[in-house]
Design a protein around this motif. Structure first.
Motif, mmCIF file in Angstrom:
data_model
loop_
_atom_site.group_PDB
_atom_site.id
_atom_site.type_symbol
_atom_site.label_atom_id
_atom_site.label_comp_id
_atom_site.label_asym_id
_atom_site.label_seq_id
_atom_site.Cartn_x
_atom_site.Cartn_y
_atom_site.Cartn_z
ATOM 1 N N VAL A 32 11.611 10.654 -9.325
ATOM 2 C CA VAL A 32 11.946 10.510 -10.747
ATOM 3 C C VAL A 32 12.894 9.336 -10.950
ATOM 4 O O VAL A 32 12.725 8.529 -11.879
ATOM 5 N N THR A 33 13.884 9.201 -10.095
ATOM 6 C CA THR A 33 14.844 8.100 -10.200
ATOM 7 C C THR A 33 14.142 6.754 -10.046
ATOM 8 O O THR A 33 14.385 5.826 -10.831
ATOM 9 N N MET A 34 13.276 6.631 -9.058
ATOM 10 C CA MET A 34 12.557 5.371 -8.852
ATOM 11 C C MET A 34 11.638 5.044 -10.027
ATOM 12 O O MET A 34 11.513 3.883 -10.415
ATOM 13 N N ASN A 35 11.001 6.048 -10.604
ATOM 14 C CA ASN A 35 10.151 5.811 -11.781
ATOM 15 C C ASN A 35 10.971 5.313 -12.955
ATOM 16 O O ASN A 35 10.556 4.380 -13.658
ATOM 17 N N HIS A 36 12.123 5.907 -13.201
ATOM 18 C CA HIS A 36 12.997 5.445 -14.285
ATOM 19 C C HIS A 36 13.466 4.016 -14.041
ATOM 20 O O HIS A 36 13.462 3.178 -14.950
ATOM 21 N N LEU A 37 13.889 3.735 -12.819
ATOM 22 C CA LEU A 37 14.367 2.389 -12.492
ATOM 23 C C LEU A 37 13.252 1.356 -12.659
ATOM 24 O O LEU A 37 13.455 0.298 -13.268
ATOM 25 N N ARG A 38 12.081 1.665 -12.125
ATOM 26 C CA ARG A 38 10.955 0.721 -12.183
ATOM 27 C C ARG A 38 10.534 0.464 -13.629
ATOM 28 O O ARG A 38 10.357 -0.684 -14.042
ATOM 29 N N PHE A 39 10.373 1.515 -14.418
ATOM 30 C CA PHE A 39 9.910 1.353 -15.799
ATOM 31 C C PHE A 39 10.921 0.567 -16.623
ATOM 32 O O PHE A 39 10.554 -0.395 -17.310
ATOM 33 N N ASN A 40 12.194 0.957 -16.572
ATOM 34 C CA ASN A 40 13.195 0.302 -17.408
ATOM 35 C C ASN A 40 13.484 -1.126 -16.964
ATOM 36 O O ASN A 40 13.671 -2.013 -17.797
ATOM 37 N N ALA A 41 13.512 -1.373 -15.659
ATOM 38 C CA ALA A 41 13.731 -2.740 -15.181
ATOM 39 C C ALA A 41 12.587 -3.648 -15.612
ATOM 40 O O ALA A 41 12.809 -4.765 -16.088
ATOM 41 N N GLY A 42 11.361 -3.168 -15.470
ATOM 42 C CA GLY A 42 10.208 -3.968 -15.902
ATOM 43 C C GLY A 42 10.185 -4.194 -17.394
ATOM 44 O O GLY A 42 9.921 -5.306 -17.866
ATOM 45 N N LEU A 43 10.473 -3.150 -18.170
ATOM 46 C CA LEU A 43 10.461 -3.281 -19.629
ATOM 47 C C LEU A 43 11.523 -4.263 -20.105
ATOM 48 O O LEU A 43 11.234 -5.172 -20.887
ATOM 49 N N PHE A 44 12.741 -4.112 -19.624
ATOM 50 C CA PHE A 44 13.814 -5.000 -20.068
ATOM 51 C C PHE A 44 13.564 -6.438 -19.618
ATOM 52 O O PHE A 44 13.858 -7.387 -20.362
ATOM 53 N N ALA A 45 13.035 -6.622 -18.420
ATOM 54 C CA ALA A 45 12.722 -7.978 -17.956
ATOM 55 C C ALA A 45 11.634 -8.605 -18.820
ATOM 56 O O ALA A 45 11.725 -9.778 -19.192
ATOM 57 N N LEU A 46 10.602 -7.835 -19.156
ATOM 58 C CA LEU A 46 9.534 -8.356 -20.018
ATOM 59 C C LEU A 46 10.029 -8.654 -21.423
ATOM 60 O O LEU A 46 9.634 -9.655 -22.034
ATOM 61 N N VAL A 47 10.890 -7.803 -21.955
ATOM 62 C CA VAL A 47 11.438 -8.042 -23.294
ATOM 63 C C VAL A 47 12.258 -9.327 -23.296
ATOM 64 O O VAL A 47 12.091 -10.186 -24.166
ATOM 65 N N GLY A 48 13.141 -9.483 -22.322
ATOM 66 C CA GLY A 48 13.960 -10.695 -22.252
ATOM 67 C C GLY A 48 13.126 -11.950 -22.055
ATOM 68 O O GLY A 48 13.328 -12.961 -22.730
ATOM 69 N N ALA A 49 12.158 -11.870 -21.149
ATOM 70 C CA ALA A 49 11.319 -13.043 -20.872
ATOM 71 C C ALA A 49 10.441 -13.393 -22.067
ATOM 72 O O ALA A 49 10.299 -14.566 -22.418
ATOM 73 N N SER A 50 9.861 -12.383 -22.718
ATOM 74 C CA SER A 50 8.981 -12.677 -23.855
ATOM 75 C C SER A 50 9.778 -13.248 -25.014
ATOM 76 O O SER A 50 9.324 -14.177 -25.683
ATOM 77 N N TYR A 51 10.982 -12.729 -25.257
ATOM 78 C CA TYR A 51 11.817 -13.282 -26.327
ATOM 79 C C TYR A 51 12.179 -14.739 -26.025
ATOM 80 O O TYR A 51 12.005 -15.617 -26.870
ATOM 81 N N ALA A 52 12.697 -14.985 -24.823
ATOM 82 C CA ALA A 52 13.142 -16.334 -24.471
ATOM 83 C C ALA A 52 11.990 -17.327 -24.460
ATOM 84 O O ALA A 52 12.131 -18.459 -24.943
ATOM 85 N N LEU A 53 10.848 -16.911 -23.944
ATOM 86 C CA LEU A 53 9.696 -17.804 -23.887
ATOM 87 C C LEU A 53 9.177 -18.138 -25.284
ATOM 88 O O LEU A 53 8.968 -19.301 -25.621
ATOM 89 N N ALA A 54 8.999 -17.113 -26.108
ATOM 90 C CA ALA A 54 8.489 -17.351 -27.462
ATOM 91 C C ALA A 54 9.479 -18.160 -28.293
ATOM 92 O O ALA A 54 9.091 -19.088 -29.017
ATOM 93 N N GLU A 55 10.764 -17.838 -28.194
ATOM 94 C CA GLU A 55 11.758 -18.593 -28.953
ATOM 95 C C GLU A 55 11.853 -20.038 -28.465
ATOM 96 O O GLU A 55 11.928 -20.979 -29.259
ATOM 97 N N GLY A 56 11.827 -20.215 -27.139
ATOM 98 C CA GLY A 56 11.920 -21.566 -26.583
ATOM 99 C C GLY A 56 10.730 -22.434 -26.929
ATOM 100 O O GLY A 56 10.885 -23.608 -27.286
ATOM 101 N N ILE A 57 9.533 -21.878 -26.847
ATOM 102 C CA ILE A 57 8.333 -22.655 -27.201
ATOM 103 C C ILE A 57 8.352 -23.011 -28.681
ATOM 104 O O ILE A 57 8.062 -24.149 -29.072
ATOM 105 N N THR A 58 8.729 -22.053 -29.521
ATOM 106 C CA THR A 58 8.785 -22.315 -30.962
ATOM 107 C C THR A 58 9.843 -23.362 -31.280
ATOM 108 O O THR A 58 9.601 -24.270 -32.085
ATOM 109 N N ALA A 59 11.010 -23.249 -30.659
ATOM 110 C CA ALA A 59 12.065 -24.231 -30.896
ATOM 111 C C ALA A 59 11.648 -25.617 -30.416
ATOM 112 O O ALA A 59 11.978 -26.628 -31.045
ATOM 113 N N THR A 60 10.909 -25.681 -29.322
ATOM 114 C CA THR A 60 10.440 -26.971 -28.818
ATOM 115 C C THR A 60 9.398 -27.573 -29.761
ATOM 116 O O THR A 60 9.438 -28.770 -30.053
#
Length: 150
Positions: free
Chosen positions: A49-77
């Protein structure tokens, strides 16, 4: 964030790494709060259960951060300026990722709208989570020796 491809890539990687670390923190809190009681009989289930929580939340937060930064950076460029338009595009991308994790189109729209509103409010009031200059960085480390302080 715009200003060139290298800025977009480095900001995206930084946002993904920050999201990963934040997700690990949230996942550990979630597993401590919701996980099964620690006992010798449930040791395997507790670790799973602990590993599932860690894996899901780490992946979700990494994807959220990367998608925000990528979309904002491309748009700003593309627009050659960082402003409300790039913030909204980044917010929509991040909200869509969160909504997709819930497998709901309504959640995609809701999180996109919520993220856009919060970040536009922050932009309008001059709030930011990133430091903008060496002077601002030195505010966090007042006794550090830098070239500007000589």
């Amino acid at each position: 964030m715009g200003g060139g491809e290298e800025g977009v890539v480095s900001n995206t990687l930084t946002a993904a790494a920050t999201g990963l670390v934040s997700g690990l923190f949230v996942g550990s809190l979630k597993s401590a709060w919701e996980g099964p009681a620690a006992s010798a009989a449930h040791k395997t289930k507790m670790v799973s259960v602990t590993m599932n929580h860690l894996r899901f939340n780490a992946g979700l937060f990494a994807l959220v951060g990367a998608s925000y930064a990528l979309a904002e950076g491309i748009t700003a460029t593309i627009l050659e300026e960082q402003g409300p338009k790039s913030t909204v595009v980044g917010s929509i991308a991040a909200g869509t990722v969160v909504g997709m994790s819930r497998k709901s189109l309504r959640a995609c729209f809701g999180f996109s709208l919520a993220f856009s509103g919060v970040l536009l409010f922050a932009d309008a009031n001059g709030l930011s989570l990133t430091q903008k200059s060496v002077r601002d960085w030195n505010k966090m480390r007042p006794y550090a020796v830098t070239e500007e302080s000589h």
